[in-house]
Write a protein that holds these residues in place. Structure first.
Motif, mmCIF file in Angstrom:
data_model
loop_
_atom_site.group_PDB
_atom_site.id
_atom_site.type_symbol
_atom_site.label_atom_id
_atom_site.label_comp_id
_atom_site.label_asym_id
_atom_site.label_seq_id
_atom_site.Cartn_x
_atom_site.Cartn_y
_atom_site.Cartn_z
ATOM 1 N N LYS A 111 12.102 -12.089 -0.720
ATOM 2 C CA LYS A 111 12.829 -12.945 0.207
ATOM 3 C C LYS A 111 12.034 -14.229 0.417
ATOM 4 O O LYS A 111 10.804 -14.202 0.489
ATOM 5 N N ASN A 113 12.499 -17.645 2.995
ATOM 6 C CA ASN A 113 13.206 -18.562 3.876
ATOM 7 C C ASN A 113 12.711 -19.983 3.607
ATOM 8 O O ASN A 113 11.919 -20.217 2.697
ATOM 9 N N THR A 282 17.976 -18.805 2.457
ATOM 10 C CA THR A 282 17.071 -17.670 2.312
ATOM 11 C C THR A 282 17.351 -17.005 0.971
ATOM 12 O O THR A 282 18.417 -16.423 0.764
ATOM 13 N N LYS A 284 16.920 -14.211 -1.890
ATOM 14 C CA LYS A 284 16.607 -12.788 -1.891
ATOM 15 C C LYS A 284 16.655 -12.232 -3.306
ATOM 16 O O LYS A 284 17.461 -12.655 -4.123
#
Length: 500
Positions: A111, A113, A282, A284
């Motif tokens: 992940k 951000n 974000t 992923k």
């Protein structure tokens, strides 16, 4: 690429993790006490200079405290891999040691951000079946370290002693571009987006209402709402414009939600796993293991069917304490027929579903659906009459009744089941059509349920309990229900396969 032995000794995450942890602490504090900041800004001109100095000192001390806390969290967070176990030490005053065997690990997710993308680190989340969120979250690793950690866990979990290659299949199974995602967003459930938007607005209004109440300005807010509500009720054009605005907002909300969640969606098949990459703000990356999937559901609606696309949801084992919104569901959108077939072949090799005969629920199920619709209509009519006090409002039934009848007939026709020796398929849906594939060996418990009214009609419900929740076949003839019940018990008792 790092070797597996590199994780045999305790190590810390990247030093950039201090910044990530610090910003995360600040975000949580701001989220909890944002109204204090609002009050400070509003009353700033009226606060004496002497008091402002103390406020600034207090804020500086608080920021320093958060920074020290972030450093201690970073310093005490250490992990290693020993004997097919992931070992973690963390804590400041209360120290904890966690050991997770690899066979309990369901997902290894990457992940990023905005902050993590700027400082070029990756967050690695390790999830297990018994937790409602990530069991372990490593906030800051370089891509090289994160990939090596993923490789170490997946290689050992597959009982491979050889050094694993990190290359993935050059050609992805699925890659959904920007314009394809726009098509997906236009075929989404916009009513759901609208309800989510309304829920956010209601929550925001509640916070504003609480804030005005604390400030002793509740009368001002109430008068403003009353005045504008009266203007809206007396102007038909405003009402129509408001409805159009809500509809457009729902569509745009679906578009934004799809783009944020599924941007640059790419799916690779590697060995017995699916590697899923997606996300805009974000980013992923999810490693989905074949043997950890409890069941899948392939879904489409009339527009998606015309465009030849579906979406697939993968359900994994969850804890009994997990809330619905935290269910471990992984969703792949924009799948074409050939890609759906490839995923089914991966999860259910050598299975042929083409020649199976559909079995539908008994007509009693239709009666039960209509009975529930009548109850809902009665409640709606009572609520509208009490709210508006005008019998003219009952004319809305001319619109509601056809909608309810159509939805009931669709729901009845889409309820069916079929199965071969190893897999049960259950159909459901109203506007959307869902087809759930459940291997019998994944069933943990099966129940045969029959109410007093069902007993009179010789029908019963069958409920299959899995580690990811329940799957139900409603209102089928009692003899068929008993046959399926007994066969499922037989498969549960004789299967040598592991459900996890």
């Amino acid at each position: 690429m790092d070797n597996i032995e590199d994780f045999s000794q305790f190590r810390r995450q990247s030093q950039k993790g201090i910044l990530v942890i610090y910003i995360n602490i600040l975000y949580k504090a701001l989220k909890a006490f944002w109204f204090l900041l609002f009050l400070f800004i509003q009353k700033f001109s009226k606060i004496p200079e002497g008091t402002l100095v103390y406020i600034y000192i207090g804020v500086a001390a608080l920021l320093m405290f958060f920074l020290i806390r972030a450093f201690l969290i970073f310093k005490n967070f250490q992990f290693k891999i020993v004997h097919n176990h992931f070992i973690l030490k963390k804590g400041i005053l209360k120290k904890t040691n966690t050991s997770i065997p690899f066979d309990r690990i369901q997902n290894i997710n990457f992940k990023q951000n905005i902050i993590q993308q700027i400082i070029d680190v990756h967050e690695v989340n390790i999830e297990t079946a018994g937790s409602s969120k990530a069991e372990i979250s490593i906030k800051a690793l370089s891509y090289k370290e994160a990939s090596a950690l993923k490789q170490a866990i997946t290689v050992l979990d597959n009982n491979s002693n050889a050094t694993s290659s990190t290359e993935t299949v050059e050609k992805p199974l699925l890659k959904v571009g920007f314009f394809a995602l726009i098509k997906v967003s236009l075929t989404e459930n916009h009513l759901q987006s609208l309800l989510l938007l309304l829920a956010v607005l209601v929550g925001f209004f509640q916070q504003i209402n609480d804030l005005f109440d604390r400030l002793g300005k509740q009368d001002i807010l109430d008068n403003y709402i009353t005045k504008n509500t009266s203007s809206l009720e007396s102007n038909v054009l405003l009402i129509v414009g408001f409805l159009i605005l809500l509809s457009v907002t729902a569509v745009l909300s679906s578009l934004v939600r799809v783009l944020l969640r599924h941007f640059n969606l790419t799916v690779f098949v590697k060995n017995s796993t699916l590697e899923i990459y997606q996300g805009l703000i974000t980013k992923k990356s999810v490693i989905l293991k074949k043997d950890k999937v409890q069941h899948i559901t392939i879904s489409h609606n009339p527009i998606k069917k015309k465009l030849g696309i579906s979406f697939i949801t993968f359900k994994q084992a969850i804890s009994g304490k997990v809330k619905k919104k935290q269910d471990k569901i992984i969703k792949i959108v924009g799948c074409k027929v050939i890609q759906v077939s490839a995923i089914k072949d991966l999860l259910f090799p050598d299975e042929n579903f083409d020649d199976l005969v559909r079995n539908f629920s008994d007509s009693y199920f239709r009666i039960r659906l209509y009975f529930r619709c009548i109850l809902v209509l009665i409640i709606i009519n009572i609520g509208l009459y009490l709210g508006f006090g005008n019998s003219f409002i009952f004319s809305i039934n001319s619109l509601l009744i056809p909608i309810f009848i159509g939805a009931t007939e669709l729901r009845f026709k889409k309820r069916y089941y079929l199965f071969n020796t190893d897999v049960l398929i259950v159909g459901s849906g109203t506007i959307e059509t869902h087809k759930t594939y459940l291997p019998f060996f994944k069933v943990q418990n099966v129940e045969l349920k029959q109410t007093l009214f069902q007993a009179q009609k010789n029908v019963a419900d069958i409920v299959f309990q899995t580690a990811s929740g329940k799957i139900k076949i409603p209102c089928i003839h009692i003899e068929k229900a008993k046959q399926i019940y007994n066969y499922t018990l037989f498969k549960i008792e004789t299967s040598q396969k592991l459900w996890m």
